[in-house]
Write an enzyme that holds these catalytic residues in place. Structure first.
Site, mmCIF file in Angstrom:
data_model
loop_
_atom_site.group_PDB
_atom_site.id
_atom_site.type_symbol
_atom_site.label_atom_id
_atom_site.label_comp_id
_atom_site.label_asym_id
_atom_site.label_seq_id
_atom_site.Cartn_x
_atom_site.Cartn_y
_atom_site.Cartn_z
ATOM 1 N N PRO A 140 0.816 -1.214 0.000
ATOM 2 C CA PRO A 140 0.000 0.000 0.000
ATOM 3 C C PRO A 140 0.852 1.268 0.000
ATOM 4 O O PRO A 140 0.618 2.179 0.776
ATOM 5 C CB PRO A 140 -0.831 -0.151 1.274
ATOM 6 N N TYR B 113 0.038 6.335 3.835
ATOM 7 C CA TYR B 113 -0.466 7.663 3.442
ATOM 8 C C TYR B 113 -0.880 7.662 1.985
ATOM 9 O O TYR B 113 -1.649 8.490 1.554
ATOM 10 C CB TYR B 113 0.609 8.715 3.683
ATOM 11 N N CYS B 114 -0.310 6.785 1.209
ATOM 12 C CA CYS B 114 -0.575 6.810 -0.209
ATOM 13 C C CYS B 114 -0.410 5.389 -0.722
ATOM 14 O O CYS B 114 0.641 4.829 -0.511
ATOM 15 C CB CYS B 114 0.432 7.730 -0.881
ATOM 16 N N PRO B 115 -1.346 4.743 -1.304
ATOM 17 C CA PRO B 115 -2.627 5.281 -1.768
ATOM 18 C C PRO B 115 -3.688 5.430 -0.677
ATOM 19 O O PRO B 115 -4.743 5.978 -0.947
ATOM 20 C CB PRO B 115 -3.067 4.245 -2.804
#
Ligand SMILES: Cc1cc2nc3c(=O)[nH]c(=O)nc-3n(C[C@H](O)[C@H](O)[C@H](O)COP(=O)(O)OP(=O)(O)OC[C@H]3O[C@@H](n4cnc5c(N)ncnc54)[C@H](O)[C@@H]3O)c2cc1C
Lengths: 377, 76
Positions: free
Chosen positions: A291, B13-15
């Site tokens: 992620p 934080y991302c994605p």
């Protein structure tokens, strides 16, 4: 020790060059053999595609010969892998050759799949391939005014691209003197205008100042090409004269076909960067299911960690470092200003106001990239 | 076929957690249950908001030792 790198993009190239230097003595002494298999003899600087879409770079400026970017000690072949036989520690390529390895690194990247959204291929412009970026530029040049809608597919690489393209569109239309004839609407899949909270906080007043409308919780479902309407999963719709899409992505087909990961994303340990359940298989960049953002920057920092660890395994029998989730992204805030976001798993980015020098640094980086993939920067 | 899958989006934080969930929802079959793990306070509200808006189902939503466990079912 046979080390095999599959994929000669950002991650694979930085890793292979870094390893070739760390293990130069072992390679010379023939204790280590470093091989790279890739699908192309060319290397593309993908972030340059955004500049192609606005006529600021020509497509030929985005390419270098892959062989010219590699240390001479790397045994490089253009011969894509078709079968990963991980139980036998070997891969089979398109030409029918079998390559055996002790350590495998998979860095095959990702691809766009606009065909997953009905009407998107025919109805929308995009800039994620050379051909589509050139086509988008031609459409923009012909555009004399009307409604521009930008939609964002999930997942996608370069998470900053959706906001960058808005700022660039604003400046492009302003430079052509037609900004007042254009309305611009941005659509984003989650409940704020960017997935990183601090980017969303920073971009919102910029959008307001530029008169850019936005709708959040908009996941593009289909494009009605005949009536110029884009519809969301959430049940809303937007009319447009020009539709621009960040298309949804998948990992490479070869990953899915070999059952290495659903959607082409390989399950990866977020610290060790090994494929889950396989200690001698590393995964880099876009193709991991981590992620973290699918960026060249993530691929770069991951490649450095994996190179250091593989070199240590050769030298002392154990890895020495964990990946901390580090990413550094430039954010073009138009055609003259830029800022950046730097973060890792634990620390969110802290955005500074955009400046001209940061924009020129990004322009310089567009050239420095070639030094960076050689593993020198 | 129905299956339950865990998506670990802690410390990202991302994605970001919701974007991760959207990715996996696309790959899931109708009837599948997905469990999202998130350390982002916002997720506890964002995720159910999106799930309701699209028309999926929230099965449970609880915080265990600082981690939100949000279970959802793909309904369409
Ligand atoms: C428009 C755009 C803007 C971007 N902007 C930025 C930015 O500003 N900052 C940033 O950090 N990133 C940006 N990116 C993202 C960045 O380019 C990618 O995330 C990065 O290239 C990923 O690196 P990778 O090594 O995982 O894959 P890639 O660089 O895509 O490399 C994959 C390699 O695998 C090879 N390959 C594929 N299949 C096989 C096979 N079967 N066998 C062998 N080899 C194979 C390919 O030929 C290629 O060499 C942008 C991308 C785009 C499209």
């Amino acid at each position: 020790m046979r080390i095999l790198v599959v994929g000669g993009g950002t991650g694979g190239t930085i890793l292979a060059n870094n390893l070739a230097r760390r293990l130069s003595a072992e390679i010379r002494a023939r204790k280590v053999r470093l091989t790279m298999l890739s699908a192309s003899d060319k290397h593309m600087y993908q972030p340059g595609l955004l500049y192609v879409a606005f006529g600021q770079m020509s497509p030929d400026q985005l390419y270098r010969d892959q062989a010219s970017l590699l240390e001479a000690s790397i045994d490089f072949h253009v011969d894509p892998v078709e079968q990963f036989q991980l139980d036998q520690n070997q891969v089979r390529t398109q030409s029918g050759k079998v390559h055996e390895y002790d350590i495998l690194v998979i860095a095959t990247g990702s691809r766009i799949v606009p065909e997953e959204v009905r009407g998107l291929t025919e109805g929308a412009e995009t800039f994620y391939t050379e051909a589509s970026a050139v086509k988008m530029f031609k459409r923009l040049r012909e555009f004399q005014g009307g409604k521009v809608a930008v939609v964002v597919g999930v997942p996608h690489k370069c998470p900053i691209a959706p906001v960058e393209v808005m700022f660039s569109l604003h400046d492009y239309f302003k430079a052509r003197g037609i900004r007042d004839k254009v309305t611009m609407k941005y659509h984003y899949p989650i409940g704020r205008i960017h997935t990183i909270e601090n980017v969303a906080k920073w971009a919102k007043p910029e959008f307001d100042r530029m008169g850019i409308e936005y709708e959040t919780l908009f996941n593009v479902k289909e494009v009605d090409v005949e009536n110029n309407v884009v519809k969301s999963e959430e049940g809303t719709e937007t009319n447009y004269d020009l539709l621009i899409a960040i298309p949804p992505h998948r990992g490479m087909e070869v990953i899915e076909k070999n059952n290495l990961g659903q959607g082409g994303w390989i399950p990866t340990d977020r610290f060790k960067l090994t494929m889950k359940g396989r200690d001698n298989v590393y995964v880099l960049g876009d193709t991991s299911n981590l992620p973290v953002s699918k960026t060249g920057s993530a691929a770069h920092f991951e490649a450095e960690v994996v190179a250091e660890n593989i070199a240590s395994i050769v030298k002392i029998g154990a890895p020495v470092r964990d990946y901390d989730g580090k990413v550094y992204c430039f954010i073009e805030a138009g055609h003259e200003r830029a800022t950046y976001a730097m973060f890792n798993y634990l620390n969110p980015p802290d955005l500074k106001p955009p400046t001209k020098p940061m924009h020129w640094f990004k322009i310089a980086y567009n050239q420095m990239y070639w030094t960076s993939v050689r593993g020198l920067l | 076929m129905s299956e339950s899958k865990i998506i670990d989006a802690c410390d990202t934080y991302c994605p970001g957690p919701l974007m991760e969930l959207i990715t996996y929802m696309k790959q899931a079959n109708v009837g599948d249950t997905l469990e999202l793990l998130s350390t982002d306070e916002g997720s506890a509200a964002d995720v159910p908001e999106w799930i309701h808006k699209v028309g999926h189902e929230v099965v449970s939503n609880e915080k265990v030792e600082g981690v939100w466990h949000i279970k959802v079912r793909k309904a369409k």
